[in-house]
Scaffold this motif. Structure first.
Motif, short mmCIF file in Angstrom:
data_model
loop_
_atom_site.label_atom_id
_atom_site.label_comp_id
_atom_site.label_asym_id
_atom_site.label_seq_id
_atom_site.Cartn_x
_atom_site.Cartn_y
_atom_site.Cartn_z
N ARG A 643 7.96 180.48 14.10
CA ARG A 643 9.03 179.42 14.67
C ARG A 643 8.38 179.23 16.23
N ARG A 644 7.22 178.65 16.23
CA ARG A 644 6.69 178.40 17.70
C ARG A 644 7.62 177.61 18.58
N ALA A 645 8.09 176.51 18.27
CA ALA A 645 9.07 175.68 19.09
C ALA A 645 10.15 176.61 19.58
N ASP A 646 10.75 177.39 18.77
CA ASP A 646 11.84 178.28 19.07
C ASP A 646 11.34 179.26 20.33
N ALA A 647 10.22 179.93 19.84
CA ALA A 647 9.60 180.72 20.79
C ALA A 647 9.42 180.03 22.33
N ASP A 648 8.66 178.95 22.25
CA ASP A 648 8.65 178.13 23.55
C ASP A 648 10.01 178.04 24.35
N ILE A 649 10.85 177.79 23.60
CA ILE A 649 12.34 177.62 24.26
C ILE A 649 12.57 178.82 25.09
N HIS A 650 12.58 179.97 24.43
CA HIS A 650 12.89 181.12 24.93
C HIS A 650 12.01 181.53 26.12
N PHE A 651 10.75 181.57 25.99
CA PHE A 651 9.68 181.72 26.93
C PHE A 651 9.86 180.84 27.99
N PRO A 715 4.58 174.83 28.24
CA PRO A 715 5.58 174.51 29.32
C PRO A 715 6.47 173.27 28.98
N GLY A 716 5.90 172.34 28.11
CA GLY A 716 6.54 170.95 27.89
C GLY A 716 7.80 171.03 27.05
N VAL A 717 7.92 172.05 26.40
CA VAL A 717 8.79 172.24 25.29
C VAL A 717 10.28 172.29 26.20
N ALA A 718 11.35 171.42 25.84
CA ALA A 718 12.51 171.79 26.51
C ALA A 718 13.63 172.53 25.39
N GLY A 719 14.64 172.96 25.90
CA GLY A 719 15.54 173.69 25.30
C GLY A 719 16.48 174.45 25.94
N ALA A 720 16.43 175.75 25.85
CA ALA A 720 17.24 176.68 26.61
C ALA A 720 16.89 176.71 28.01
N THR A 721 18.01 176.48 29.12
CA THR A 721 17.89 176.73 30.29
C THR A 721 18.66 177.80 30.92
N ALA A 722 18.01 178.49 31.66
CA ALA A 722 18.77 179.74 32.41
C ALA A 722 19.73 179.24 33.02
#
Length: 738
Positions: A643-651, A715-722
């Motif tokens: 699940r690459r998109a989810d991984a990007d959000i977390h990273f 870096p362009g994937v949006a999602g979770a924000t700290a």
């Protein structure tokens, strides 16, 4: 499965203590368990309605022909053993034999002590514990050399006292925990208390009206000279009635309402009193009235603070400050008046601190510290004022640590420790002061840890653990010190783990876990002990990971799960609960990845995501580091599952949290996840730079570094924000460990 026995307990005592034994026998047999507690599941099975019969050998064996055989049979047929401890009991051959016989039955965990005279573990004529209580039994049934740790209720004046000691024994016999029993006892009286409360509220309302009327009459008396004396006396009497009633509400009823979770019943009292005080000009009030109003405003503020009503709490503490300041101005150079003003300054600063307004918190805590210095200068020989000076430096230092100002924090803790040592020199036997001196070392250790001086940090924290071990040995019946000792050992274990000293870390964590397990079993309702036990299991699991004992680590996490679930349900917003939840879930993911257990990793990652939604802010470098590490773990789990998109959000969330701190930080909790993030993103140069930095500190990573570019984030994937951080620069405190 529990075994049914004839007696609830066997009372063992010396003939010299017969009067206490008779009282205890009657008290226990006449006790009726609160209805809401009956038949609930206790530590030893369903909670009974009564605690009878209780065996007391002087009564039960009056006509026995064979004393030894009868005692043995009664002991075998008793669920628990109660030992009345005194110097006479310590010298009694029969008391010692009864304890030894009960231990040989395999029931050492069901022995309860009641200290009525003497001193535990005194080793001289004052000794109150028989040898069989002081030592563990070996496999051959004889006493060995290992010291036992009996948990006792203390009947003596100035200790638990008769009522609390009785409740401690009853809680142990029922297997319910002291807090649970006392809460149920409070609920038993709940209706009567509410009736008192309603009547008191009505009385309070009337009294405040009378007090206001009294104020008006006092003013009118100036224009009515003929009735001046009568009106003045009547006004003073009515105001005194109002003050007495309000004092009753906030001093006597408040703790009772806290026990049943109904502090809200004091809301209208606080509102009316606050409104009443607001209409009075402090310049027109007598010293006694001003002092009383300042104290009352402080108590109202404390109620509102416990309800997390920060604006209302702040208003109350500011009211207390205005009145105590007026008194200090009237009596320049009066240390007591200045001391009271300093207390108000502290509470105002504390509210700002809790509400995360750290700049205003610093302003007010600096005022408090400066007032402490001013008070101390008036009379340096007064221990209370010197002690308060240490608190002034300490509180400001903790705040500076949280703000990331490590030099200021170090200086503040150093000053506080020096002052505490001075106070301790005047009262060398004060164990609380001994603890406070050791605690300053621990705080200095936190500063050194975040400066990258891990060996020095470990030495300082180890010193605290050793001090707490000595205090616990000197006061073996006080469970508070066992819990503090365990907590300090867990802090030391974490530092040893960071240094790669996993065997030592496991040994310390194992000892703390065993001790906290025992304390939690003794009082399951004690949330602080339950939280410490939970933290011990997680710390123990991490140390076992370092030793490669992965199955054992998973077992620890499995034991921790019910505690995690219970804590999250009732204390989900507590920072220490969040700490343990994040740590446990992160460990679970990292343990699942090598075995490719995608389902377990996914479930833990989902639980983390749910937790992030309730995390309003990251208040320290420790919290930021744990948060980032958990996001990286969740990202690796997502990448492993494709699940690459989810991984990007977390990273990306981890990067957002770490980036403002990583360049200047020397704290391993920031730098370790930064290395992992750099490697995952393919930035090997940055990873090598920070790896070398960590190695220079002596740091050893618990989990292997990931392969470079293994899950390069987009870096362009949006999602979770700290969550937002209150820090402007690098490291801040590990205050959650204190």
């Amino acid at each position: 499965m529990s075994v049914s026995r004839r007696y609830r307990a066997f009372i063992s005592y010396s003939h010299s203590d017969e009067r206490v034994a008779a009282w205890l026998h009657r008290s226990l047999e006449n006790y009726r368990v609160p209805k809401r507690l009956r038949a609930t599941e206790g530590e030893f099975g369903p909670v009974p309605e009564r605690l009878n019969p209780i065996f007391r050998d002087r009564e039960e064996l009056a006509s026995a022909d064979n004393l030894g055989a009868s005692v043995q049979a009664a002991l075998a047929d008793s669920e628990s053993l109660i030992v009345i401890c005194s110097p006479h009991a310590a010298q009694s051959h029969w008391v010692n034999e009864e304890v030894l016989a009960f231990k040989r039955l395999g029931r050492s965990g069901r022995i309860y002590c009641l200290i009525v005279d003497g001193e535990p573990n005194a080793g001289d004529a004052r000794e109150c514990f028989p040898p069989a209580l002081r030592l563990e039994i070996e496999a051959d049934g004889e006493l060995g050399q290992r010291p036992a740790e009996p948990i006792a209720a203390d009947f003596r004046p100035g200790k638990d006292g008769k009522t609390l000691a009785r409740f401690k024994l009853i809680a142990g016999l029922l297997g319910t925990g002291l807090d649970t029993l006392r809460r149920r006892e409070a609920q038993r009286r709940h209706r009567r208390m509410l009736a008192i409360m309603v009547a008191s509220l009505a009385g309070m309302t009337l009294a405040l009206v009378l007090a206001a009327t009294a104020w008006i009459e006092r003013n009118n008396a100036q224009a009515q000279q003929a009735r001046a004396e009568t009106a003045s006396k009547d006004a003073q009497r009515r105001q005194a009635q109002a003050e007495d009633l309000l004092g009753f509400m906030l001093d006597d009823l408040r703790p009772k309402l806290e026990q049943v979770g109904r502090l809200d019943l004091l809301d209208s009292v606080g509102d009316k009193a606050t409104s009443y005080f607001a209409n009075l000009d402090p310049r027109d009030l007598t010293d006694a009235t001003l002092a009383w109003q300042a104290q009352t405003s402080t108590k109202i503020g404390q109620v509102r603070l416990s309800q997390a009503r920060f604006p209302e709490a702040l208003a109350s503490f500011q009211s207390a400050y205005a009145r105590s300041s007026a008194l200090a101005e009237r009596h320049a150079g009066d240390g007591d008046r200045l001391f009271d003003r300093g207390q108000a300054e502290y509470w105002v600063g504390f509210v700002y601190w809790q509400n995360r307004d750290l700049d205003r918190a610093k302003t007010w805590l600096t005022r408090y510290r400066d007032t402490c210095r001013e008070v101390y200068a008036i009379d340096p020989k007064k221990a209370e004022w010197e002690h308060e000076l240490a608190y002034g430096d300490h509180n400001l230092a903790v705040l500076e640590l949280e703000r990331g100002q490590l030099d200021q924090a170090h200086a503040g803790f150093t000053r506080s420790r020096k002052t505490l040592e001075s106070v301790l020199a005047k009262t060398p036997g004060d164990t609380q002061l001994q603890f406070e001196v050791a605690d300053e070392d621990s705080w200095l250790g936190s500063v050194e840890e975040q400066l990258g001086n891990l060996e020095q940090a470990e030495t300082l924290v180890a010193g605290k653990a050793e001090s707490l071990g000595r205090i616990s040995a000197m006061q073996p019946t006080d469970p508070k010190w066992k819990a503090e000792w365990s907590t300090s050992q867990l802090m030391e274990s974490e530092l040893l783990r960071a240094l790669g000293k996993y065997a030592q870390a496991e040994t310390l964590a194992a000892g703390a876990t065993a001790r906290m397990k025992l304390l939690t079993a003794h009082d399951p309702a004690n949330k602080d002990w339950r939280q410490a036990y939970l933290n011990a299991l997680i710390t123990h699991a991490a140390a076992r990971v370092g030793l490669g004992k992965l199955a054992a680590a998973r077992d620890d996490l499995a034991l921790a799960q019910p505690l995690l679930d219970a804590s999250a349900h009732v204390q989900g917003e507590d920072r220490y609960v969040r700490r343990d939840l994040i740590e446990a879930l992160s460990l679970r993911i990292m343990l699942a990845l090598p075995g490719n257990d995608r389902e377990l990793a996914r479930d833990a990652a989902n639980a983390l995501q749910a937790l992030y939604k309730t995390t309003a802010a990251l208040n320290s470098a420790e919290e930021i580091g744990r948060y980032a590490m958990s996001q990286i773990a969740a990202g690796m789990a997502a990448a492993n599952a494709g699940r690459r998109a989810d991984a990007d959000i977390h990273f990306n969330a981890a990067h957002e949290a770490l980036a403002p701190l990583a360049h200047d930080s020397r704290y391993w909790r920031i730098l370790d996840p930064w290395v992992r993030l750099s490697l995952l993103s393919g930035d090997t140069a940055e990873a090598k730079r920070v790896e070398a930095q960590l190695a220079s500190y002596g740091y050893v990573a618990l989990f292997p570094w990931p392969a470079a570019g293994a899950a390069k984030p987009n870096p362009g994937v949006a999602g979770a924000t700290a969550p937002p951080s209150t820090l402007g620069v690098a490291a801040s405190p590990t205050s959650g460990s204190h």
